[in-house]
Design a protein around this motif. Structure first.
Motif, PDB file in Angstrom:
ATOM      1  N   ARG A  39     -33.899 -26.707 -21.155  1.00 13.06           N
ATOM      2  CA  ARG A  39     -35.385 -27.191 -21.643  1.00 13.06           C
ATOM      3  C   ARG A  39     -36.173 -27.425 -20.432  1.00 13.06           C
ATOM      4  O   ARG A  39     -35.712 -28.247 -19.394  1.00 13.06           O
ATOM      5  N   GLY A  40     -36.855 -26.437 -20.176  1.00 10.86           N
ATOM      6  CA  GLY A  40     -38.069 -26.627 -19.047  1.00 10.86           C
ATOM      7  C   GLY A  40     -37.220 -26.196 -17.858  1.00 10.86           C
ATOM      8  O   GLY A  40     -37.618 -26.583 -16.531  1.00 10.86           O
ATOM      9  N   LEU A  41     -35.845 -25.415 -17.685  1.00 12.42           N
ATOM     10  CA  LEU A  41     -35.112 -25.417 -16.677  1.00 12.42           C
ATOM     11  C   LEU A  41     -35.908 -24.738 -15.353  1.00 12.42           C
ATOM     12  O   LEU A  41     -36.298 -23.642 -15.702  1.00 12.42           O
ATOM     13  N   SER A  42     -36.007 -25.211 -14.235  1.00 12.76           N
ATOM     14  CA  SER A  42     -36.665 -24.507 -13.162  1.00 12.76           C
ATOM     15  C   SER A  42     -35.950 -24.724 -11.962  1.00 12.76           C
ATOM     16  O   SER A  42     -35.147 -25.708 -11.498  1.00 12.76           O
ATOM     17  N   LYS A  43     -35.851 -23.554 -11.018  1.00 13.09           N
ATOM     18  CA  LYS A  43     -35.429 -23.843  -9.777  1.00 13.09           C
ATOM     19  C   LYS A  43     -36.372 -23.239  -8.602  1.00 13.09           C
ATOM     20  O   LYS A  43     -36.434 -22.055  -8.767  1.00 13.09           O
ATOM     21  N   ARG A  44     -36.731 -23.865  -7.802  1.00 12.00           N
ATOM     22  CA  ARG A  44     -37.464 -23.597  -6.664  1.00 12.00           C
ATOM     23  C   ARG A  44     -36.885 -23.874  -5.298  1.00 12.00           C
ATOM     24  O   ARG A  44     -36.524 -24.746  -4.924  1.00 12.00           O
ATOM     25  N   TYR A  45     -36.722 -22.605  -4.606  1.00 10.22           N
ATOM     26  CA  TYR A  45     -36.152 -22.511  -3.298  1.00 10.22           C
ATOM     27  C   TYR A  45     -36.924 -23.059  -2.133  1.00 10.22           C
ATOM     28  O   TYR A  45     -38.316 -23.136  -2.266  1.00 10.22           O
ATOM     29  N   ARG A  46     -36.374 -23.363  -1.175  1.00 15.02           N
ATOM     30  CA  ARG A  46     -37.093 -23.652   0.085  1.00 15.02           C
ATOM     31  C   ARG A  46     -37.989 -22.529   0.456  1.00 15.02           C
ATOM     32  O   ARG A  46     -37.634 -21.471   0.364  1.00 15.02           O
ATOM     33  N   GLY A  47     -39.210 -23.130   0.767  1.00 17.21           N
ATOM     34  CA  GLY A  47     -40.005 -21.882   1.165  1.00 17.21           C
ATOM     35  C   GLY A  47     -40.977 -21.536  -0.013  1.00 17.21           C
ATOM     36  O   GLY A  47     -41.983 -20.895   0.044  1.00 17.21           O
ATOM     37  N   GLY A  48     -40.832 -22.246  -1.072  1.00 18.03           N
ATOM     38  CA  GLY A  48     -41.709 -22.221  -2.275  1.00 18.03           C
ATOM     39  C   GLY A  48     -41.365 -20.883  -3.317  1.00 18.03           C
ATOM     40  O   GLY A  48     -41.996 -20.875  -4.531  1.00 18.03           O
ATOM     41  N   GLN A  49     -40.247 -20.251  -3.146  1.00 15.09           N
ATOM     42  CA  GLN A  49     -39.729 -19.397  -3.851  1.00 15.09           C
ATOM     43  C   GLN A  49     -39.429 -19.707  -5.511  1.00 15.09           C
ATOM     44  O   GLN A  49     -38.263 -20.604  -5.440  1.00 15.09           O
ATOM     45  N   LEU A  50     -39.840 -19.353  -6.512  1.00 11.88           N
ATOM     46  CA  LEU A  50     -39.722 -20.081  -7.609  1.00 11.88           C
ATOM     47  C   LEU A  50     -38.777 -18.669  -8.339  1.00 11.88           C
ATOM     48  O   LEU A  50     -39.244 -18.009  -8.926  1.00 11.88           O
ATOM     49  N   ALA A  51     -37.311 -19.220  -8.671  1.00 16.78           N
ATOM     50  CA  ALA A  51     -36.245 -18.200  -8.848  1.00 16.78           C
ATOM     51  C   ALA A  51     -36.150 -18.305 -10.541  1.00 16.78           C
ATOM     52  O   ALA A  51     -35.853 -17.366 -11.252  1.00 16.78           O
ATOM     53  N   VAL A  52     -36.401 -19.703 -11.035  1.00 14.35           N
ATOM     54  CA  VAL A  52     -36.173 -19.599 -12.507  1.00 14.35           C
ATOM     55  C   VAL A  52     -37.389 -20.652 -12.763  1.00 14.35           C
ATOM     56  O   VAL A  52     -37.764 -21.703 -12.394  1.00 14.35           O
ATOM     57  N   ASP A  53     -38.029 -20.364 -13.773  1.00 16.35           N
ATOM     58  CA  ASP A  53     -39.314 -20.924 -14.298  1.00 16.35           C
ATOM     59  C   ASP A  53     -39.437 -21.330 -15.890  1.00 16.35           C
ATOM     60  O   ASP A  53     -39.752 -20.446 -16.635  1.00 16.35           O
ATOM     61  N   ARG A  54     -39.199 -22.649 -15.934  1.00 14.91           N
ATOM     62  CA  ARG A  54     -39.472 -23.249 -17.506  1.00 14.91           C
ATOM     63  C   ARG A  54     -38.450 -22.503 -18.246  1.00 14.91           C
ATOM     64  O   ARG A  54     -38.981 -22.229 -19.492  1.00 14.91           O
ATOM     65  N   LEU A  55     -37.242 -22.377 -18.241  1.00 11.48           N
ATOM     66  CA  LEU A  55     -36.232 -21.745 -18.925  1.00 11.48           C
ATOM     67  C   LEU A  55     -35.982 -22.477 -20.092  1.00 11.48           C
ATOM     68  O   LEU A  55     -35.311 -23.623 -20.068  1.00 11.48           O
ATOM     69  N   ASP A  56     -36.108 -22.141 -21.381  1.00  9.97           N
ATOM     70  CA  ASP A  56     -35.690 -22.598 -22.604  1.00  9.97           C
ATOM     71  C   ASP A  56     -34.838 -21.620 -23.179  1.00  9.97           C
ATOM     72  O   ASP A  56     -35.143 -20.632 -23.684  1.00  9.97           O
ATOM     73  N   LEU A  57     -33.504 -22.241 -23.263  1.00 14.63           N
ATOM     74  CA  LEU A  57     -32.254 -21.074 -23.674  1.00 14.63           C
ATOM     75  C   LEU A  57     -31.559 -21.592 -24.508  1.00 14.63           C
ATOM     76  O   LEU A  57     -31.207 -23.071 -24.566  1.00 14.63           O
ATOM     77  N   ALA A  58     -30.910 -21.152 -25.652  1.00 15.93           N
ATOM     78  CA  ALA A  58     -30.002 -21.830 -26.577  1.00 15.93           C
ATOM     79  C   ALA A  58     -29.037 -20.748 -27.112  1.00 15.93           C
ATOM     80  O   ALA A  58     -29.467 -19.532 -27.482  1.00 15.93           O
ATOM     81  N   VAL A  59     -27.760 -20.980 -26.670  1.00 16.26           N
ATOM     82  CA  VAL A  59     -26.551 -20.266 -26.798  1.00 16.26           C
ATOM     83  C   VAL A  59     -25.953 -20.502 -28.187  1.00 16.26           C
ATOM     84  O   VAL A  59     -25.165 -21.760 -28.013  1.00 16.26           O
ATOM     85  N   PRO A  60     -25.670 -19.856 -29.225  1.00 19.00           N
ATOM     86  CA  PRO A  60     -25.072 -20.371 -30.368  1.00 19.00           C
ATOM     87  C   PRO A  60     -23.598 -20.511 -29.990  1.00 19.00           C
ATOM     88  O   PRO A  60     -22.969 -19.551 -29.401  1.00 19.00           O
TER      89      PRO A  60
END
Length: 325
Positions: free
Chosen positions: A17-38
């Motif tokens: 839910r809202g999963l995000s990852k921003r690396y040093r230098g501001g690079q946004l690799a994952v932006d607010r990911l909402d994923l559901a794996v049954p």
């Protein structure tokens, strides 16, 4: 340890839910990911180069921490519950990590001995079973540094299968395999799913994903574009009209007048995208066929080709699939 039930009563084994990852230098690799794996699914994770797939997998496995948002695996928060979750998860991420100076069998013995939940009394039997399952029994005594890339992939997969797993996370599991090896891995994935293991895999081979996966998600530029069953994703893309005729030029002209787009002529075959009505529904193919006949076009074959997962991917991302994703 169980997964969580969502609002529809479906058990999910991976949820973000809202999963995000921003690396040093501001690079946004994952932006607010909402994923559901049954639970029980074979879930394909797709995206072009730089889409954030590997970063997401690394966060799910507790290898890196998210900048924002949450991730849960088997109903437990990651990375906080990694110690409790990972014994139930088999993983092959970013290629095999093997001891080159050890043979295949000894590599698996080393991996198994590092598992505190593994019974040492049955260790050799587990290793033999894992080697057999991935087709490496004959090569078990060969040093890993002499293995081909495909053999290394198989050995890494065997390591992930030493214990029964509730979840299997595979990053490019058929990398380096020949066609026969790919078929064997596909069969193994189906077998594991049939036994109740949820399989989460990323791959650059869309045809492979379509053959083996029940569900899929598509990412681009760090964001989730869509997720659902493979059939739903393909159904959301219009199929292509295909006409075989000795009058391809006339057929192409008539189809364009009827609103068919992206008309392509190859010999006696004419293809194009079905037009959409004002209500958003695709045109009735039978009516297009009738118009061709009324215009004097000799139609030898007429049909609508089913949209593939690749068609859906290109429609969603606007680009081809980059194998370096």
């Amino acid at each position: 340890m169980a997964g969580r039930r969502d609002g529809r009563g479906m058990t999910v084994v991976i949820e973000t839910r809202g999963l995000s990852k921003r690396y040093r230098g501001g690079q946004l690799a994952v932006d607010r990911l909402d994923l559901a794996v049954p639970a029980g699914s074979v879930f394909g994770f797709l995206g072009p180069n730089g889409s954030g797939k590997t970063t997401t997998i690394r966060m799910l496995m507790g290898l890196i921490e998210p900048t924002e948002g949450t991730a849960s695996v088997l109903g437990r928060a990651m990375p906080r519950a990694a110690g409790a979750v990972l014994p139930h998860v088999g993983a092959l991420i970013e290629g095999p990590a093997l001891y080159g100076y050890l043979n295949g069998r000894d590599n698996l013995l080393r991996y198994d001995s590092a598992d505190p939940t593994a019974d040492p009394r049955t260790r050799r039997a587990r290793v033999a079973g894992a080697l057999e399952r991935v087709g490496l029994t004959a090569a078990g005594g060969k040093k890993a540094k002499a293995y081909s890339l495909g053999m290394k992939q198989r050995l890494a997969l065997a390591a992930a299968l030493l214990q029964p797993r509730r979840l299997l996370v595979l990053d490019e599991p058929t990398n380096g395999l020949d066609p026969q090896g790919m078929r064997e891995i596909r069969a193994l994935v189906r077998e594991l799913a049939g036994e109740g293991t949820t399989v989460f895999l990323s791959s650059h081979l869309l045809d492979e994903i379509e053959q083996v996966c029940t569900h899929a998600a598509v990412m681009a530029r760090g964001r989730l574009l869509t997720q659902g069953t493979v059939a739903e994703l393909a159904a959301g893309t219009r199929g292509r009209l295909a006409v075989t005729t000795p009058d391809p030029g006339d057929a192409a002209r008539v189809l364009k007048e009827l609103g068919v787009t992206d008309v392509t002529v190859a010999g006696d075959r004419v293809t194009g995208e079905l037009p959409v009505s004002g209500e958003g529904e695709p045109a009735e193919p039978a009516e297009l066929n009738a118009e061709l006949v009324r215009a004097g076009v000799r139609v030898r074959a007429f049909g609508v080709e089913r949209a593939s997962l690749e068609d859906a991917f290109v429609a969603l991302t606007g680009e081809g699939f980059d194998v370096a994703g």
